[in-house]
Every structure is written in structure tokens, then in C-alpha cells.
Design a protein around this motif. Sequence first.
Motif, mmCIF file in Angstrom:
data_model
loop_
_atom_site.group_PDB
_atom_site.id
_atom_site.type_symbol
_atom_site.label_atom_id
_atom_site.label_comp_id
_atom_site.label_asym_id
_atom_site.label_seq_id
_atom_site.Cartn_x
_atom_site.Cartn_y
_atom_site.Cartn_z
ATOM 1 N N CYS A 1 0.820 -1.216 0.000
ATOM 2 C CA CYS A 1 0.000 0.000 0.000
ATOM 3 C C CYS A 1 0.857 1.271 0.000
ATOM 4 C CB CYS A 1 -0.946 -0.003 1.194
ATOM 5 S SG CYS A 1 -2.155 -1.323 1.107
ATOM 6 N N LEU A 2 2.113 1.133 0.370
ATOM 7 C CA LEU A 2 2.999 2.308 0.393
ATOM 8 C C LEU A 2 3.725 2.514 -0.941
ATOM 9 C CD1 LEU A 2 5.055 2.076 3.739
ATOM 10 C CD2 LEU A 2 3.379 3.832 3.144
ATOM 11 N N THR A 3 3.651 1.512 -1.813
ATOM 12 C CA THR A 3 4.474 1.534 -3.027
ATOM 13 C C THR A 3 3.696 2.084 -4.205
ATOM 14 O OG1 THR A 3 5.565 -0.451 -2.198
ATOM 15 C CG2 THR A 3 5.942 0.081 -4.512
ATOM 16 N N GLY A 4 4.352 2.890 -5.027
ATOM 17 C CA GLY A 4 3.722 3.403 -6.245
ATOM 18 C C GLY A 4 3.813 2.391 -7.375
ATOM 19 N N MET A 5 2.829 2.409 -8.264
ATOM 20 C CA MET A 5 2.833 1.505 -9.421
ATOM 21 C C MET A 5 4.111 1.681 -10.242
ATOM 22 S SD MET A 5 0.057 -0.325 -9.561
ATOM 23 C CE MET A 5 -0.298 -0.774 -11.254
ATOM 24 N N PHE B 1 7.415 5.173 5.351
ATOM 25 C CA PHE B 1 6.582 4.799 6.496
ATOM 26 C C PHE B 1 6.931 5.682 7.699
ATOM 27 C CE2 PHE B 1 5.138 2.661 10.229
ATOM 28 C CZ PHE B 1 4.030 1.895 9.866
ATOM 29 N N ASN B 2 8.226 5.798 7.963
ATOM 30 C CA ASN B 2 8.673 6.587 9.122
ATOM 31 C C ASN B 2 8.200 8.035 9.018
ATOM 32 O OD1 ASN B 2 9.965 4.342 10.097
ATOM 33 N ND2 ASN B 2 12.027 4.988 9.502
ATOM 34 N N HIS B 3 8.239 8.539 7.820
ATOM 35 C CA HIS B 3 7.847 9.926 7.595
ATOM 36 C C HIS B 3 6.352 10.101 7.803
ATOM 37 C CE1 HIS B 3 7.102 13.517 4.951
ATOM 38 N NE2 HIS B 3 8.029 13.960 5.766
ATOM 39 N N ARG B 4 5.596 9.131 7.302
ATOM 40 C CA ARG B 4 4.137 9.255 7.362
ATOM 41 C C ARG B 4 3.586 8.948 8.750
ATOM 42 N NH1 ARG B 4 1.120 6.423 2.406
ATOM 43 N NH2 ARG B 4 2.594 7.794 1.342
ATOM 44 N N TYR B 5 4.154 7.948 9.410
ATOM 45 C CA TYR B 5 3.546 7.447 10.654
ATOM 46 C C TYR B 5 4.422 7.622 11.890
ATOM 47 C CZ TYR B 5 0.422 5.000 7.400
ATOM 48 O OH TYR B 5 -0.473 4.679 6.412
#
Length: 332
Positions: free
Chosen positions: A96-100, A164-168
Amino acid sequence: TQRILSGMQPSADSLHLGNYLGALVNWVRMQEEYDAFFFIPDMHAITVPQPPQELRERVRRTAAQYIAGGIDPERSTLFVQSHVPEHAQLGWVMTCLTGMGEAGRMTQFKDKSAKQGADSAGVGLFTYPMLQAADILLYQPHGVPVGEDQKQHVELTRNLAQRFNHRYGETFRVPEPVIPEAGARIYDLQNPTAKMSKSAESPNGLLNLLDTDKQIAKKLKSAVTDDGAEIRFDRESKPGISNLLTIYSTLTGKAIEDIVAEYEGKMYGHLKVDLADIAVAQLGPIRDRALQLLDDPAELDALLAKGAAKARAVAAETLATAYERIGFLPAS
Ligand code: TYM
């Protein structure tokens, strides 16, 4: 102590010389000073179809080769990916964190899906690097010892950890790839511009860790070499000899320039015959030990169960933190 983690796909009956020199040799060395986690990514293996009985057998065979190659299951944590369900759970989060576009740039995906035809390749091949990121991040390792072909996946893992660290909030350690200076890329013995891989075109290009002494010697002696007679390292114009020099150097620990000096004025054949002897002496006992371990599958399974329990304790803690940060409602 710092931690490392790595794994090899159980998608063939035997590991090959690239796996051994590019990864396993380094793992064995590093387990002495690191808290090491080595696992068998069986969930990665099913991104292409695997007959069930073979998959089970290949997981054991891979474990046996890790141990025979020098991994000490008392010192290091040795386990099977599917025994630790947190891999799949964190894998979804990473997906879910990865771009296509980001996922589409992974070269291993591009190679493998090109071989199968882009439309019929499984979606698992596409999301595989996100599962790999989860494999790694669950254990908060400092280093990930791999061959050069895995560098891009470790880079993606770093990006996902940072995202992830940046977002959460600070959750995952951002790991470093650990790539050996020698042996990071071993080439096919018959086609020395292609990397050695289990999907080799000619079986003689692929040196398996479980090959007989005779096969090992034959494959090295019949390795494709270049026109000319001079033994020197030059990847561009002498890929065959350069590959043999790399293998020689990694097996013996001698510097390539010292080997070149030793063989000055000698013919390719000399180098090949000596290399065959060296390889048989080093790989033969690993094969014998692996086959011996496979005689007692119950013992191997017990070792793997112990490893999974240790791994799970670590993985569950990381996953719980990640779930909490994401905002999933606690189950109790
Ligand atoms: P895999 O199974 O293709 O390869 C296992 C290891 O062997 C190295 N390697 C080579 N090194 C030198 N020369 C070669 N010709 C060569 N071929 C393979 C690889 O670089 C690797 O270190 N995605 C991984 C498995 C994996 C993993 C992980 C690794 C899944 N989760 C987490 C590390 C951490 C793979 O397919 O490797």
C-alpha cells in the motif's frame, strides 16, 4: 550487536555457485559478529508455479545447504518465511505504500515477466519486492548481505522504510545492503555475460552446490573462455576468464592480481584444472554434509520450528508497533 538478515529462494533443488559466492559465504562470515537471521523465502517461490511436494522438499534442501555451507543454527536464527505470518501482514502494508511506477521499475520483475509474457505473469511477481521489504523491515536489521542483483530491492526497502517513518513516525530501521567486493556477480559458465541463474540456458553453465565432484570438475573445465591466451582480468574483452578468476579468488581468498601473477605465461587449461580441484575440495564436503542432513528431515524440521519461534517473537513486536502507528484499532 548489530543485526543482519537475508534469504535465498527455494525454487530449485540446489543452490548455485552464484548464491554461494555472492551470498552464503558472506553470511557465514558475518554470523560471527552479527545477530543474524537467515530465512527461506518460500512465499516468494510461489510467484511462479511450484509443485507442492517439490516445494516442501526444496525448502528442506535449502535449509540443509545453508547449514552445510556453514550457517550455525545455534548461533543464527534460521527459519521458513511461511512459518512467520507477520511477513504477509507487513507485506500488505508495504504494498500500500508503493507506487505503481516504482514497482514497475524493478528489473527482476521486468526480466521475469518478460519471460512469461507481461499479461500472464502473476501479480505476485509484481508485488514481490514489497514482500521482500517486509521480510527485511520486520527484523530491524542494520545490514542485508546479498549479491549485486538484489541491490535494487534493498534500495526500495530503504525508500519504503523512510516513507513509512515519515508518514507514521519513526518505526523502521533503514537497512544497508551489504554486497561483497568479490563474488557479488558470478556469471554463467557457458555464457559469461549473463549472470549465473537457475534458469540457465545450458545446464553446463550452472554450477550447483549439490553437483557431484565429476560434474563440478567437468563444468569448470569446459567453461567458455575467450580467444587469445593471456590470463588477465578484463570483463569487457575477457568475460569468461574474468569470471573464472573471480570464482578462483572468492573460493581461495587470494587477490585476483596475485592469481594473475601466479599464472603468468600459463595457459587457460592450467587455470581451469586447478580451479576444478579447488572447487571440488571446497564444495564437495558441503554437498556431502547437506545430503547427510537431508537423511533426517525430522531433525531439520525441528530446527526450523525452533528458528520460527525465535523469529516470530521479533516480527510480532515490530508488526504490532507498525499496526498501532497506522491506526488499526487494537483487537482487544
Ligand atoms: P535469490 O534467491 O535469487 O538469490 C539468493 C542470493 O544469491 C545472490 N545471487 C548471486 N550472487 C552472485 N552472482 C550470481 N549469479 C547470483 N545469483 C544470485 C542474490 O543476490 C541473493 O543474495 N529476492 C531474493 C530473496 C529474498 C531476500 C529477502 C533476500 C526474499 N526476501 C530479504 C534478502 C532479504 C532473491 O530472489 O534472491
